[in-house]
Design a protein around this motif. Sequence first.
Motif, PDB file in Angstrom:
ATOM      1  N   HIS B 208      20.190  27.767  28.795  1.00  0.00           N
ATOM      2  CA  HIS B 208      20.587  28.600  27.652  1.00  0.00           C
ATOM      3  C   HIS B 208      19.400  29.488  27.303  1.00  0.00           C
ATOM      4  CE1 HIS B 208      23.542  25.266  26.088  1.00  0.00           C
ATOM      5  NE2 HIS B 208      23.973  25.836  27.182  1.00  0.00           N
ATOM      6  N   LEU B 209      19.613  30.780  27.288  1.00  0.00           N
ATOM      7  CA  LEU B 209      18.529  31.698  26.939  1.00  0.00           C
ATOM      8  C   LEU B 209      18.766  32.224  25.532  1.00  0.00           C
ATOM      9  CD1 LEU B 209      18.008  33.645  30.278  1.00  0.00           C
ATOM     10  CD2 LEU B 209      17.277  31.374  29.636  1.00  0.00           C
ATOM     11  N   ARG B 210      17.679  32.370  24.786  1.00  0.00           N
ATOM     12  CA  ARG B 210      17.793  32.818  23.396  1.00  0.00           C
ATOM     13  C   ARG B 210      17.203  34.196  23.169  1.00  0.00           C
ATOM     14  NH1 ARG B 210      18.974  28.463  19.829  1.00  0.00           N
ATOM     15  NH2 ARG B 210      19.893  26.823  21.105  1.00  0.00           N
ATOM     16  N   GLY B 211      16.573  34.766  24.184  1.00  0.00           N
ATOM     17  CA  GLY B 211      15.995  36.091  24.023  1.00  0.00           C
ATOM     18  C   GLY B 211      15.057  36.391  25.176  1.00  0.00           C
ATOM     19  N   ARG B 212      14.528  37.614  25.164  1.00  0.00           N
ATOM     20  CA  ARG B 212      13.550  37.993  26.190  1.00  0.00           C
ATOM     21  C   ARG B 212      12.165  37.541  25.758  1.00  0.00           C
ATOM     22  NH1 ARG B 212      15.860  43.846  26.587  1.00  0.00           N
ATOM     23  NH2 ARG B 212      17.799  43.418  27.687  1.00  0.00           N
ATOM     24  N   VAL B 238      11.482  26.007  26.536  1.00  0.00           N
ATOM     25  CA  VAL B 238      10.550  27.031  26.995  1.00  0.00           C
ATOM     26  C   VAL B 238      10.255  27.957  25.828  1.00  0.00           C
ATOM     27  CG1 VAL B 238      10.164  28.906  28.634  1.00  0.00           C
ATOM     28  CG2 VAL B 238      11.501  26.904  29.336  1.00  0.00           C
ATOM     29  N   TRP B 239       8.979  28.125  25.526  1.00  0.00           N
ATOM     30  CA  TRP B 239       8.525  28.943  24.403  1.00  0.00           C
ATOM     31  C   TRP B 239       7.679  30.086  24.942  1.00  0.00           C
ATOM     32  CZ3 TRP B 239       9.755  26.947  19.455  1.00  0.00           C
ATOM     33  CH2 TRP B 239      10.265  25.642  19.456  1.00  0.00           C
ATOM     34  N   ASP B 240       7.833  31.268  24.357  1.00  0.00           N
ATOM     35  CA  ASP B 240       7.022  32.389  24.833  1.00  0.00           C
ATOM     36  C   ASP B 240       5.693  32.444  24.090  1.00  0.00           C
ATOM     37  OD1 ASP B 240       7.402  33.722  22.416  1.00  0.00           O
ATOM     38  OD2 ASP B 240       8.616  35.334  23.268  1.00  0.00           O
ATOM     39  N   VAL B 246      12.581  30.506  23.732  1.00  0.00           N
ATOM     40  CA  VAL B 246      13.318  31.498  24.517  1.00  0.00           C
ATOM     41  C   VAL B 246      14.320  30.869  25.480  1.00  0.00           C
ATOM     42  CG1 VAL B 246      11.747  33.464  24.302  1.00  0.00           C
ATOM     43  CG2 VAL B 246      11.282  31.704  26.040  1.00  0.00           C
ATOM     44  N   ALA B 247      14.183  29.589  25.765  1.00  0.00           N
ATOM     45  CA  ALA B 247      15.157  28.954  26.655  1.00  0.00           C
ATOM     46  C   ALA B 247      15.190  27.451  26.432  1.00  0.00           C
ATOM     47  CB  ALA B 247      14.835  29.241  28.126  1.00  0.00           C
ATOM     48  N   GLN B 248      16.362  26.905  26.667  1.00  0.00           N
ATOM     49  CA  GLN B 248      16.562  25.470  26.755  1.00  0.00           C
ATOM     50  C   GLN B 248      17.251  25.202  28.083  1.00  0.00           C
ATOM     51  OE1 GLN B 248      18.827  24.527  23.068  1.00  0.00           O
ATOM     52  NE2 GLN B 248      17.595  22.680  23.042  1.00  0.00           N
ATOM     53  N   SER B 249      16.968  24.076  28.670  1.00  0.00           N
ATOM     54  CA  SER B 249      17.650  23.718  29.916  1.00  0.00           C
ATOM     55  C   SER B 249      17.992  22.243  29.895  1.00  0.00           C
ATOM     56  CB  SER B 249      16.764  24.022  31.125  1.00  0.00           C
ATOM     57  OG  SER B 249      15.607  23.202  31.106  1.00  0.00           O
ATOM     58  N   ARG B 250      19.022  21.913  30.620  1.00  0.00           N
ATOM     59  CA  ARG B 250      19.327  20.501  30.888  1.00  0.00           C
ATOM     60  C   ARG B 250      19.823  20.409  32.309  1.00  0.00           C
ATOM     61  NH1 ARG B 250      22.937  16.998  26.910  1.00  0.00           N
ATOM     62  NH2 ARG B 250      20.903  16.677  25.964  1.00  0.00           N
ATOM     63  N   GLN B 251      19.283  19.461  33.041  1.00  0.00           N
ATOM     64  CA  GLN B 251      19.841  19.215  34.359  1.00  0.00           C
ATOM     65  C   GLN B 251      20.279  17.765  34.482  1.00  0.00           C
ATOM     66  OE1 GLN B 251      17.040  18.383  37.849  1.00  0.00           O
ATOM     67  NE2 GLN B 251      16.114  20.197  36.930  1.00  0.00           N
ATOM     68  N   LEU B 252      21.259  17.557  35.350  1.00  0.00           N
ATOM     69  CA  LEU B 252      21.687  16.207  35.704  1.00  0.00           C
ATOM     70  C   LEU B 252      21.239  15.976  37.142  1.00  0.00           C
ATOM     71  CD1 LEU B 252      23.363  13.744  34.662  1.00  0.00           C
ATOM     72  CD2 LEU B 252      25.262  14.667  35.977  1.00  0.00           C
TER      73      LEU B 252
END
Lengths: 258, 258
Positions: B208-212, B238-240, B246-252
């Motif tokens: 999920h991206l929240r911005g550039r 992930v923080w700029d 700026v991003a969140q991720s989740r993997q399985l």
Amino acid sequence: VRPLGDGRFEAAVAPGWDIGGNANGGYLLAIGARALVAATGRPDPVTLTAHYLSPGKVGPVTVDAEVVKAGKRFTTATGTVRAADGRPVITMLGAFSSFDEPVDAPELVDAGPPELPDPDECTWLPSTTADPASSFRRMVDLRLHPDDAGFATGDPSGNPLVRGWFRLRDGEPLDPIGLILATDAFPPTVFNARLPTAWTPTLELTCHLRGRPVPGWLRCAFSTRFVTGGFLEEDGVVWDASGRLVAQSRQLALVPRS
Amino acid sequence: VRPLGDGRFEAAVAPGWDIGGNANGGYLLAIGARALVAATGRPDPVTLTAHYLSPGKVGPVTVDAEVVKAGKRFTTATGTVRAADGRPVITMLGAFSSFDEPVDAPELVDAGPPELPDPDECTWLPSTTADPASSFRRMVDLRLHPDDAGFATGDPSGNPLVRGWFRLRDGEPLDPIGLILATDAFPPTVFNARLPTAWTPTLELTCHLRGRPVPGWLRCAFSTRFVTGGFLEEDGVVWDASGRLVAQSRQLALVPRS
């Protein structure tokens, strides 16, 4: 869900599975998931992602399913649920397998199920339709932790957290697809945040299933850490009656401009 | 990524973007995302899900993209990256938009970026190939928190947490697709858990991206709470350089049987 051939299925959104006229998102996804189970020939969704494209209404729908890869352990498939007029309602990507195989793998679990008062001491899901006789509340039995139910009476907790019990109203045991329903049945976490927004449409929902639940109540908790950039995430954990984590979910929702 | 018409694109996995011969998953997804950006005509992935179907190798690939719905604010599309022999490598579902529009929405952020020592006091990503000259390490500049780097010397922290700095080695500013790369570039969290497993193949990854991001180092943290049922999740933030999420991720990922 009835097969029509060539990867197409027909199904119907039953009356009652709506909130204010729009079918519940988890219910729509459960319909789509059943079509993908049939298309892949594998009983259990392991990870399923849905994008919500337009509201679903009571009545007939079709699902077009396509297998991308049939592997040894997983079959990966896409599918789209469409309204009778062809309009796409949700589109999906998932991997399907079987939870029958015994798992012999390391375990490391860093949290337990949410602590909840007994269901009888919890708060019924507030009805969100004018006509409670036709509401979603008749289909699922959902009891909120009293600390998280204040939003319904204009007294949000201030913490974007919603915890509660979940089961089907008719007492039917939940299969893994029923778990998907549980991940999208609770009121939005932000109802409990003191933010100038209420309605947060879901853009995307991903469920990860870890196994089949034993019969009984599910314990669920949903929380939000980041409302920023115009979006928010809502993370869910679902535990079965034996105290085992059976599902995780994350959705990305829109934060309407204030 | 070059368009071939009819939703098909060609691209190449460049030498160096591999770990032990297999292309990095985030890099493959970045290639796929660029094709979906071109297919949708929208510059920014908002939410992108990938299923990893088979290893990617250095050399040409094709991407088949299909728009499911082009809406006012989002365009939803699917796509599959295939090896030269047609074998599917990853398949994707995502929603694309533009982060150019100013966002006027409530904000609520419940955590800050991970605290990290200065990059020069952090630990270089351990090389995981016999030939460091051709390794992934030459492409990205990734510095681990010293507390989370013990696994590389046989001394895992015991906590499935990996924090660190990330930038491209050539100093190129990261666009949102570069953020996707960052979410799948770090060593697995379970390297730091004292579990009888090491290799955890990714089944599915959602970003999920929240911005550039603004130019500069990214601060990243990845953690795992639930290794159970033969699967584990890995959650990333992930923080700029301006301190914005700026991003969140989740993997399985799969936990191989011990």
